[in-house]
Design a protein around this motif. Structure first.
Motif, PDB file in Angstrom:
ATOM      1  N   ALA A   2       0.874  -1.217  -0.001  1.00 53.27           N
ATOM      2  CA  ALA A   2      -0.026  -0.095   0.077  1.00 53.27           C
ATOM      3  C   ALA A   2       0.756   1.145   0.115  1.00 53.27           C
ATOM      4  O   ALA A   2       0.398   2.173  -0.646  1.00 53.27           O
ATOM      5  N   GLY A 144     -11.702  -6.136   0.500  1.00 48.36           N
ATOM      6  CA  GLY A 144     -10.385  -6.450   0.766  1.00 48.36           C
ATOM      7  C   GLY A 144      -9.610  -6.457  -0.465  1.00 48.36           C
ATOM      8  O   GLY A 144      -8.219  -6.501  -0.200  1.00 48.36           O
ATOM      9  N   ASP A 149     -13.577  -2.106  -1.291  1.00 42.04           N
ATOM     10  CA  ASP A 149     -12.800  -1.089  -0.246  1.00 42.04           C
ATOM     11  C   ASP A 149     -11.924  -2.168   0.649  1.00 42.04           C
ATOM     12  O   ASP A 149     -12.046  -3.423   0.548  1.00 42.04           O
ATOM     13  N   LYS A 150     -10.929  -1.757   1.238  1.00 42.17           N
ATOM     14  CA  LYS A 150      -9.923  -2.366   2.165  1.00 42.17           C
ATOM     15  C   LYS A 150      -9.799  -1.928   3.450  1.00 42.17           C
ATOM     16  O   LYS A 150      -8.869  -1.261   3.895  1.00 42.17           O
ATOM     17  N   PRO A 151     -10.931  -2.118   4.122  1.00 43.67           N
ATOM     18  CA  PRO A 151     -10.861  -1.471   5.695  1.00 43.67           C
ATOM     19  C   PRO A 151      -9.763  -1.933   6.313  1.00 43.67           C
ATOM     20  O   PRO A 151      -9.207  -3.221   6.224  1.00 43.67           O
ATOM     21  N   ASN A 152      -9.035  -1.377   7.149  1.00 41.67           N
ATOM     22  CA  ASN A 152      -7.936  -1.659   8.092  1.00 41.67           C
ATOM     23  C   ASN A 152      -8.158  -2.748   9.123  1.00 41.67           C
ATOM     24  O   ASN A 152      -9.032  -2.129   9.923  1.00 41.67           O
ATOM     25  N   ASP A 155      -8.660  -1.594  12.871  1.00 48.81           N
ATOM     26  CA  ASP A 155      -9.911  -0.920  13.147  1.00 48.81           C
ATOM     27  C   ASP A 155     -10.865  -1.790  13.855  1.00 48.81           C
ATOM     28  O   ASP A 155     -11.885  -1.043  14.681  1.00 48.81           O
ATOM     29  N   GLY A 288      -4.057  -0.021   1.702  1.00 50.48           N
ATOM     30  CA  GLY A 288      -4.547  -1.042   2.699  1.00 50.48           C
ATOM     31  C   GLY A 288      -4.465  -2.534   2.017  1.00 50.48           C
ATOM     32  O   GLY A 288      -4.642  -3.270   2.954  1.00 50.48           O
ATOM     33  N   ASP A 291      -1.858  -4.495   4.475  1.00 52.52           N
ATOM     34  CA  ASP A 291      -2.663  -5.008   5.875  1.00 52.52           C
ATOM     35  C   ASP A 291      -3.503  -5.927   5.584  1.00 52.52           C
ATOM     36  O   ASP A 291      -3.660  -7.019   6.322  1.00 52.52           O
TER      37      ASP A 291
END
Length: 382
Positions: A2, A144, A149-152, A155, A288, A291
């Motif tokens: 990333a 992912g 979207d690739k949320p952390n 979180d 992201g 991760d």
């Protein structure tokens, strides 16, 4: 990957820097212990499973949807030479996250194509248009991966987010919200675990499953000898919680490394083109992505295929490329003995990703399976 370069990264990256990072990583790995060789081998398989696959990419972050003819020099090629159906790229809001999917076809049974670890919906680019001639076809980017979207994962605290339960929920809700019908799940590698888990969680949604070289999850904690488990946990913690993980990820995020990995898992290496390497590499360079990668290779729990297959109520067909170096067919044959599995089909001279390497074998296999298990009154899209 990333924090490396933008998607406009040139095809030639710094080999010297990559070599330096690899040497640094190896020095750290040498401290793990006497069992490091087998551990590294197993992690190499997991890492290789992360990268395989593809994405349509263009400037301004818009998607180019392309049709690919299945030119395999077989009778199936005659069918694909006729009019190809267009493929649409769409976005779906799932629980506040943006999810990409591709779709084609407006009649017939619904098929949802599910990619493997590190892949995306473009891994089915050689299948969508062909199958859409008589089916409603959807190919989804799991959260992912790809253009979703690739949320952390950090979180979410101590609760793992990138799990088969998460992806199975995404798949089932996609069928309810977008497909609006029951569907057949067509899955490759880790995607097979997603399809099985979804079918177990919501049996009324899935009408049947095709598993192509399903991941056997050899790094699962239950499949490790007692002496190896602490080593794996230590190595996972090292990757996930220290800078070594990001350095390691960047060292394999190069065109050279990706090509090398693909040439391992594709038996027909002529299929490993510059375009393919780019389609695999670019999604992993997005913010992201590193991760997500590190989170999943540290996920040694969750279901195994041998635990899910006895719970599945729908018919299952297994197709297996017999030249897969990561999921050997000698181990795969045992999964054909489960009651839910109606057939185990050997795909001769094919590697880990049959749908892309040998669509002339996979597409007719999917068609015949779906035809056997479809009701006479298949609904049309709304």
């Amino acid at each position: 990957m990333a924090s490396t370069s933008s998607p406009s990264l040139p095809s030639s990256l710094c080999i010297a820097e990559s070599t330096r990072r690899r040497r640094s990583i190896c020095r750290n790995i040498n401290e793990i212990g006497p069992h490091r060789s087998s551990l590294i081998r197993e992690f190499s398989v997991s890492i290789a499973l992360t990268l395989p696959r593809f994405r349509s990419h263009s400037t301004n972050n818009r998607f180019l949807v392309k049709s690919f003819a299945t030119n395999q020099g077989s009778a199936a090629a005659d069918n694909t030479s006729s009019l190809e159906l267009s493929v649409k790229t769409c976005m779906w809001n799932w629980r506040g996250y943006s999810i990409r999917y591709q779709c084609s076809g407006d009649s017939g049974p619904a098929l949802v194509l599910i990619h493997g670890f590190g892949a995306n919906s473009d891994h089915w680019r050689k299948n969508i248009s062909f199958l859409a001639k008589s089916h409603r076809v959807y190919s989804i980017d799991l959260i992912g991966y790809g253009c979703s979207d690739k949320p952390n994962p950090r979180d979410f605290g101590d609760s793992p987010f990138y799990t088969f339960e998460t992806w199975a929920s995404q798949l089932n809700e996609f069928c309810l919200d977008v497909v609006k019908d029951q569907a057949f799940f067509i899955c490759n590698s880790i995607g097979g675990l997603v399809g099985l888990q979804a079918a177990v969680m919501e049996p009324k949604i899935c009408k049947g499953i095709v598993l192509l070289n399903i991941s056997l999850r050899m790094l699962h904690i239950k499949k490790q000898p007692p002496y190896g488990r602490p080593l794996i946990k230590s190595f996972q913690s090292l990757l996930r919680n220290t800078p070594m993980g990001k350095l390691f990820y960047r060292s394999i995020a190069t065109p050279q490394s990706v090509r090398s990995i693909l040439c391992q898992c594709y038996y027909d290496t002529s299929q490993v083109s510059d375009e393919l390497v780019e389609k695999i590499l670019l999604p992993g360079l997005e913010p992201g992505a590193a991760d997500v990668f590190l989170e999943f290779i540290c996920y040694s729990d969750g279901p195994l295929p041998e635990e899910l297959l006895p719970q599945v109520k729908c018919p299952v067909l297994i197709g297996w490329g017999d030249k897969d170096p990561w999921e050997p067919i000698e181990l795969g044959r045992a999964y054909g003995k489960f009651e839910s599995v109606e057939d185990f089909v050997v795909l001769t001279d094919v590697g880990h990703c049959p749908q892309d390497e040998a669509p002339h074998l996979v597409n007719p296999l999917v068609e015949s399976f779906v035809a056997r298990h479809s009701s006479s009154g298949s609904s049309e899209s709304t």
